[in-house]
Write a protein that holds these residues in place. Structure first.
Motif, PDB file in Angstrom:
ATOM      1  N   ILE A   1     -48.490  15.427  55.760  1.00 58.72           N
ATOM      2  CA  ILE A   1     -46.891  16.013  55.271  1.00 58.72           C
ATOM      3  C   ILE A   1     -47.068  16.347  53.922  1.00 58.72           C
ATOM      4  N   MET A   2     -48.020  15.825  53.186  1.00 66.54           N
ATOM      5  CA  MET A   2     -48.171  16.792  52.031  1.00 66.54           C
ATOM      6  C   MET A   2     -48.903  18.012  52.087  1.00 66.54           C
ATOM      7  N   LYS A   3     -49.442  18.188  53.210  1.00 68.14           N
ATOM      8  CA  LYS A   3     -50.577  18.622  53.097  1.00 68.14           C
ATOM      9  C   LYS A   3     -49.413  20.354  53.937  1.00 68.14           C
ATOM     10  N   LEU A   4     -48.943  19.618  55.026  1.00 71.83           N
ATOM     11  CA  LEU A   4     -47.808  20.983  55.114  1.00 71.83           C
ATOM     12  C   LEU A   4     -46.855  20.845  54.315  1.00 71.83           C
ATOM     13  N   VAL A   5     -46.713  20.892  52.963  1.00 70.51           N
ATOM     14  CA  VAL A   5     -45.567  20.942  52.519  1.00 70.51           C
ATOM     15  C   VAL A   5     -45.946  21.471  51.460  1.00 70.51           C
ATOM     16  N   ALA A   6     -47.468  21.454  50.818  1.00 71.21           N
ATOM     17  CA  ALA A   6     -47.804  22.463  50.386  1.00 71.21           C
ATOM     18  C   ALA A   6     -48.018  24.069  50.606  1.00 71.21           C
ATOM     19  N   LYS A   7     -48.385  23.890  52.023  1.00 71.06           N
ATOM     20  CA  LYS A   7     -48.984  25.038  52.920  1.00 71.06           C
ATOM     21  C   LYS A   7     -47.733  25.697  52.711  1.00 71.06           C
ATOM     22  N   ARG A   8     -46.872  25.337  53.363  1.00 74.04           N
ATOM     23  CA  ARG A   8     -45.089  25.640  52.995  1.00 74.04           C
ATOM     24  C   ARG A   8     -44.659  26.092  51.796  1.00 74.04           C
ATOM     25  N   GLY A   9     -45.345  24.796  51.034  1.00 76.23           N
ATOM     26  CA  GLY A   9     -44.666  25.827  49.397  1.00 76.23           C
ATOM     27  C   GLY A   9     -45.383  27.126  48.782  1.00 76.23           C
ATOM     28  N   THR A  10     -46.525  27.751  48.806  1.00 70.00           N
ATOM     29  CA  THR A  10     -47.607  28.342  48.631  1.00 70.00           C
ATOM     30  C   THR A  10     -46.657  29.384  49.641  1.00 70.00           C
ATOM     31  N   ARG A  11     -45.537  29.934  50.488  1.00 74.12           N
ATOM     32  CA  ARG A  11     -45.797  31.190  50.513  1.00 74.12           C
ATOM     33  C   ARG A  11     -43.761  31.258  50.136  1.00 74.12           C
ATOM     34  N   SER A  12     -43.890  30.363  50.197  1.00 74.75           N
ATOM     35  CA  SER A  12     -42.221  30.126  49.370  1.00 74.75           C
ATOM     36  C   SER A  12     -42.398  30.912  47.657  1.00 74.75           C
ATOM     37  N   GLU A  13     -41.381  31.883  47.600  1.00 79.91           N
ATOM     38  CA  GLU A  13     -41.040  32.028  46.214  1.00 79.91           C
ATOM     39  C   GLU A  13     -41.006  30.840  45.315  1.00 79.91           C
ATOM     40  N   ASN A  14     -40.167  30.240  45.778  1.00 77.85           N
ATOM     41  CA  ASN A  14     -39.123  29.445  45.233  1.00 77.85           C
ATOM     42  C   ASN A  14     -40.258  28.080  45.074  1.00 77.85           C
ATOM     43  N   ALA A  15     -41.259  27.594  45.484  1.00 74.49           N
ATOM     44  CA  ALA A  15     -42.536  26.732  45.251  1.00 74.49           C
ATOM     45  C   ALA A  15     -43.112  26.774  43.953  1.00 74.49           C
ATOM     46  N   LYS A  16     -43.183  25.798  43.402  1.00 73.79           N
ATOM     47  CA  LYS A  16     -44.172  25.970  41.833  1.00 73.79           C
ATOM     48  C   LYS A  16     -44.886  24.422  42.429  1.00 73.79           C
ATOM     49  N   LEU A  17     -46.400  24.445  42.431  1.00 76.63           N
ATOM     50  CA  LEU A  17     -47.056  23.862  43.102  1.00 76.63           C
ATOM     51  C   LEU A  17     -48.039  23.591  41.465  1.00 76.63           C
ATOM     52  N   HIS A  18     -47.517  22.991  40.777  1.00 74.56           N
ATOM     53  CA  HIS A  18     -48.624  23.042  39.739  1.00 74.56           C
ATOM     54  C   HIS A  18     -47.031  23.100  38.292  1.00 74.56           C
ATOM     55  N   THR A  19     -47.080  21.591  37.341  1.00 79.56           N
ATOM     56  CA  THR A  19     -46.465  21.778  36.420  1.00 79.56           C
ATOM     57  C   THR A  19     -46.503  23.131  35.261  1.00 79.56           C
ATOM     58  N   SER A  20     -45.173  23.647  35.016  1.00 83.57           N
ATOM     59  CA  SER A  20     -44.971  25.143  34.378  1.00 83.57           C
ATOM     60  C   SER A  20     -44.921  24.587  32.772  1.00 83.57           C
ATOM     61  N   SER A  21     -46.193  25.312  31.578  1.00 87.50           N
ATOM     62  CA  SER A  21     -45.986  25.379  30.697  1.00 87.50           C
ATOM     63  C   SER A  21     -44.861  25.752  30.252  1.00 87.50           C
TER      64      SER A  21
END
Length: 87
Positions: free
Chosen positions: A56-76
């Motif tokens: 499930i997390m892999k699917l979420v991460a994959k979806r997140g990379t295509r979404s401009e609202n997703a940030k798969l890292h903590t933003s300094s």
């Protein structure tokens, strides 16, 4: 809390949903009074997941990379902007 200076943040991968999270979990009067609100992004540690959760997390991460609202890292940058608001 209404007499104190308050600031609220979330850590989540889908920063486009931050307002919804805030409105759902923080009373409106308190949220209006906040000196700052924001999202710092989030991280998905796949190595800590097992079995179905990992899938499930892999699917979420994959979806997140295509979404401009997703940030798969903590933003300094988001953290620093938030810190400036509350100084």
């Amino acid at each position: 809390l209404m007499r104190k200076k308050c600031a609220f943040f979330t850590c989540n991968c889908f920063t486009g949903q931050t307002d919804m999270y805030m409105k759902k979990n923080i009373p409106g009067e308190l949220l209006k009074k906040a000196i700052a609100t924001g999202s710092f992004g989030g991280e998905i540690p796949l190595e800590a997941q097992k079995g179905f959760d990992k899938l499930i997390m892999k699917l979420v991460a994959k979806r997140g990379t295509r979404s401009e609202n997703a940030k798969l890292h903590t933003s300094s940058e988001a953290i620093n902007k938030f810190a400036e608001k509350i100084r």
